[in-house]
Scaffold this motif. Structure first.
Motif, PDB file in Angstrom:
ATOM      1  N   SER A 169       0.813  -1.208   0.000  1.00 53.80           N
ATOM      2  CA  SER A 169       0.000   0.000   0.000  1.00 53.80           C
ATOM      3  C   SER A 169       0.849   1.262   0.000  1.00 53.80           C
ATOM      4  N   GLY A 170       2.182   1.081   0.068  1.00 59.10           N
ATOM      5  CA  GLY A 170       3.069   2.238   0.021  1.00 59.10           C
ATOM      6  C   GLY A 170       3.173   2.983   1.328  1.00 59.10           C
ATOM      7  N   THR A 171       2.771   2.354   2.447  1.00 59.61           N
ATOM      8  CA  THR A 171       2.840   3.025   3.739  1.00 59.61           C
ATOM      9  C   THR A 171       3.728   2.235   4.676  1.00 59.61           C
ATOM     10  N   GLY A 172       3.850   2.747   5.906  1.00 58.88           N
ATOM     11  CA  GLY A 172       4.649   2.056   6.905  1.00 58.88           C
ATOM     12  C   GLY A 172       6.026   2.674   7.035  1.00 58.88           C
ATOM     13  N   THR A 173       6.784   2.213   8.031  1.00 57.54           N
ATOM     14  CA  THR A 173       8.112   2.763   8.295  1.00 57.54           C
ATOM     15  C   THR A 173       9.142   1.659   8.311  1.00 57.54           C
ATOM     16  N   VAL A 174      10.364   1.995   7.942  1.00 58.79           N
ATOM     17  CA  VAL A 174      11.443   1.010   7.986  1.00 58.79           C
ATOM     18  C   VAL A 174      12.400   1.345   9.125  1.00 58.79           C
ATOM     19  N   GLY A 175      11.923   2.070  10.124  1.00 60.56           N
ATOM     20  CA  GLY A 175      12.784   2.563  11.197  1.00 60.56           C
ATOM     21  C   GLY A 175      13.498   1.491  11.995  1.00 60.56           C
ATOM     22  N   TYR A 176      12.948   0.275  12.073  1.00 61.35           N
ATOM     23  CA  TYR A 176      13.563  -0.799  12.845  1.00 61.35           C
ATOM     24  C   TYR A 176      14.015  -1.940  11.945  1.00 61.35           C
ATOM     25  N   MET A 177      13.922  -1.732  10.658  1.00 54.81           N
ATOM     26  CA  MET A 177      14.107  -2.821   9.703  1.00 54.81           C
ATOM     27  C   MET A 177      15.541  -2.877   9.180  1.00 54.81           C
ATOM     28  N   ALA A 178      16.075  -4.083   9.091  1.00 54.58           N
ATOM     29  CA  ALA A 178      17.404  -4.273   8.525  1.00 54.58           C
ATOM     30  C   ALA A 178      17.395  -3.875   7.049  1.00 54.58           C
ATOM     31  N   PRO A 179      18.518  -3.349   6.551  1.00 56.69           N
ATOM     32  CA  PRO A 179      18.563  -2.905   5.150  1.00 56.69           C
ATOM     33  C   PRO A 179      18.150  -3.987   4.155  1.00 56.69           C
ATOM     34  N   GLU A 180      18.599  -5.224   4.359  1.00 55.55           N
ATOM     35  CA  GLU A 180      18.257  -6.287   3.404  1.00 55.55           C
ATOM     36  C   GLU A 180      16.783  -6.661   3.483  1.00 55.55           C
ATOM     37  N   GLN A 181      16.171  -6.501   4.669  1.00 57.34           N
ATOM     38  CA  GLN A 181      14.745  -6.791   4.795  1.00 57.34           C
ATOM     39  C   GLN A 181      13.928  -5.742   4.054  1.00 57.34           C
ATOM     40  N   ALA A 182      14.373  -4.486   4.111  1.00 59.28           N
ATOM     41  CA  ALA A 182      13.698  -3.426   3.361  1.00 59.28           C
ATOM     42  C   ALA A 182      13.749  -3.694   1.860  1.00 59.28           C
ATOM     43  N   MET A 183      14.716  -4.493   1.433  1.00 60.84           N
ATOM     44  CA  MET A 183      14.843  -4.868   0.020  1.00 60.84           C
ATOM     45  C   MET A 183      14.105  -6.172  -0.274  1.00 60.84           C
ATOM     46  N   GLY A 184      13.361  -6.679   0.708  1.00 60.01           N
ATOM     47  CA  GLY A 184      12.562  -7.888   0.503  1.00 60.01           C
ATOM     48  C   GLY A 184      13.309  -9.181   0.694  1.00 60.01           C
ATOM     49  N   LYS A 185      14.431  -9.171   1.437  1.00 68.19           N
ATOM     50  CA  LYS A 185      15.225 -10.382   1.648  1.00 68.19           C
ATOM     51  C   LYS A 185      15.474 -10.621   3.144  1.00 68.19           C
ATOM     52  N   PRO A 186      14.403 -10.841   3.941  1.00 65.65           N
ATOM     53  CA  PRO A 186      14.582 -11.048   5.381  1.00 65.65           C
ATOM     54  C   PRO A 186      15.210 -12.399   5.699  1.00 65.65           C
ATOM     55  N   VAL A 192      17.987 -10.093  14.210  1.00 73.59           N
ATOM     56  CA  VAL A 192      19.163  -9.719  15.008  1.00 73.59           C
ATOM     57  C   VAL A 192      19.372  -8.214  14.933  1.00 73.59           C
ATOM     58  N   PHE A 193      19.333  -7.677  13.730  1.00 69.77           N
ATOM     59  CA  PHE A 193      19.547  -6.243  13.514  1.00 69.77           C
ATOM     60  C   PHE A 193      18.514  -5.421  14.290  1.00 69.77           C
ATOM     61  N   SER A 194      17.233  -5.771  14.151  1.00 71.98           N
ATOM     62  CA  SER A 194      16.171  -5.019  14.824  1.00 71.98           C
ATOM     63  C   SER A 194      16.313  -5.097  16.338  1.00 71.98           C
ATOM     64  N   ALA A 195      16.634  -6.278  16.849  1.00 72.26           N
ATOM     65  CA  ALA A 195      16.836  -6.430  18.294  1.00 72.26           C
ATOM     66  C   ALA A 195      18.026  -5.595  18.756  1.00 72.26           C
ATOM     67  N   GLY A 196      19.089  -5.571  17.949  1.00 73.45           N
ATOM     68  CA  GLY A 196      20.259  -4.762  18.292  1.00 73.45           C
ATOM     69  C   GLY A 196      19.931  -3.286  18.378  1.00 73.45           C
ATOM     70  N   LEU A 197      19.108  -2.789  17.450  1.00 67.05           N
ATOM     71  CA  LEU A 197      18.694  -1.386  17.497  1.00 67.05           C
ATOM     72  C   LEU A 197      17.952  -1.077  18.794  1.00 67.05           C
ATOM     73  N   ILE A 198      17.081  -1.986  19.200  1.00 63.67           N
ATOM     74  CA  ILE A 198      16.286  -1.763  20.406  1.00 63.67           C
ATOM     75  C   ILE A 198      17.175  -1.781  21.648  1.00 63.67           C
TER      76      ILE A 198
END
Length: 275
Positions: A169-186, A192-198
């Motif tokens: 839908s073109g919405t949402g945030t990638v604020g906690y998302m790993a770069p590769e997941q934002a590219m569709g490759k989780p 691990v990346f998201s937990a590390g940010l937190i």
């Protein structure tokens, strides 16, 4: 399936056996309400996806993910009590906590509190990764705190479907998302990346931001607070390149448990020295 209602639910409105009490939050995918279960006699959280998000294909995805999530039985994972269509609403019922970690992060956390919460986050994710399940949406809003100081990670099974729908839908945030997941490759390394940010946020008071160059904001506070080895641990967890991170949250959790006593004794020595 039939068209779903689009209007928001109101306080005292009945939805099957549930009586709506108030709206708790609203995101790009769903609205969460506090409701009273008039049959079982206790309060629950109801997550209701926005009507325009729903389709037969999405419901099929939800069924598959819900069956997968039902395998997860862990004290730090919030169980899915029920998922069904009630009065044309798709309703996901979950235990009701006191607040989310996002709410708690509005105030400073003591070191011991941060480490205790971190331990519970990593225990939940390590268990899921052992079951070959990736969360895909690890963020403070999906971590629910209960009266016994227990943290429970929510939205297993829901997160993957929700993220796919929100991206479409073109919405949402990638604020906690790993770069590769934002590219569709989780992968597990994305959790691990998201937990590390937190963990970094809990201990430093600052969120690392894209492009995640080291050192991030808040590094001075972090160096004054925790052992250098733990800073190296966090650096490894939030490395933008997935191959440089822990392979999954089980490996990350084990490293954390080895370092936790060192962090506490380091903080105590610094406190004694400054007294």
């Amino acid at each position: 399936m039939r068209g779903l209602f689009t209007v928001a639910l109101k306080a005292r409105q009945k939805l099957g056996k549930y009586k709506i009490e108030k709206r708790l939050s609203e995101g790009g995918f769903a609205t969460v309400y506090q409701a009273f279960d008039t049959i079982e006699g206790h309060r629950v959280a109801l997550k209701i996806p926005h009507a325009h998000q729903m389709s037969d294909d999405l419901l099929r995805d939800f069924r598959n993910e819900a069956r997968m999530a039902a395998r997860l039985e862990h004290p730090n994972i919030l169980p899915l009590k029920d998922a069904s269509i009630i009065d044309d609403y798709f309703v996901i019922s979950m235990p009701l906590g006191e607040r989310t970690l996002a709410d708690r992060l509005q105030k400073r956390l003591a070191l011991k509190t941060s480490l205790g919460l971190a331990s519970q986050i990593l225990d939940a994710l390590a268990y899921a990764h052992q079951q070959k399940i990736i969360h895909c949406d690890v963020k403070p809003e999906n971590m629910v705190l209960f009266a016994d100081h227990r943290l429970r990670l929510a939205d297993f099974g829901i997160a993957k479907v929700a993220l796919k729908t929100i991206r479409g839908s073109g919405t949402g945030t990638v604020g906690y998302m790993a770069p590769e997941q934002a590219m569709g490759k989780p992968s597990p390394r994305s959790d691990v990346f998201s937990a590390g940010l937190i963990l970094y946020r809990m201990l430093s008071g600052e969120w690392p931001e894209w492009p995640y160059e080291w050192p991030p904001a808040g590094i001075k506070k972090l160096r004054a607070k925790v052992h250098p080895d733990f800073i190296a641990f966090l650096k490894k967890a939030i490395d933008p390149h997935p191959r440089n991170r822990f392979r999954d949250c089980e490996q990350m959790r084990n490293a954390f448990l080895r370092l936790k006593p060192r962090v506490l004794s380091y903080a105590e020595r610094r406190r004694t020295k400054s007294a």
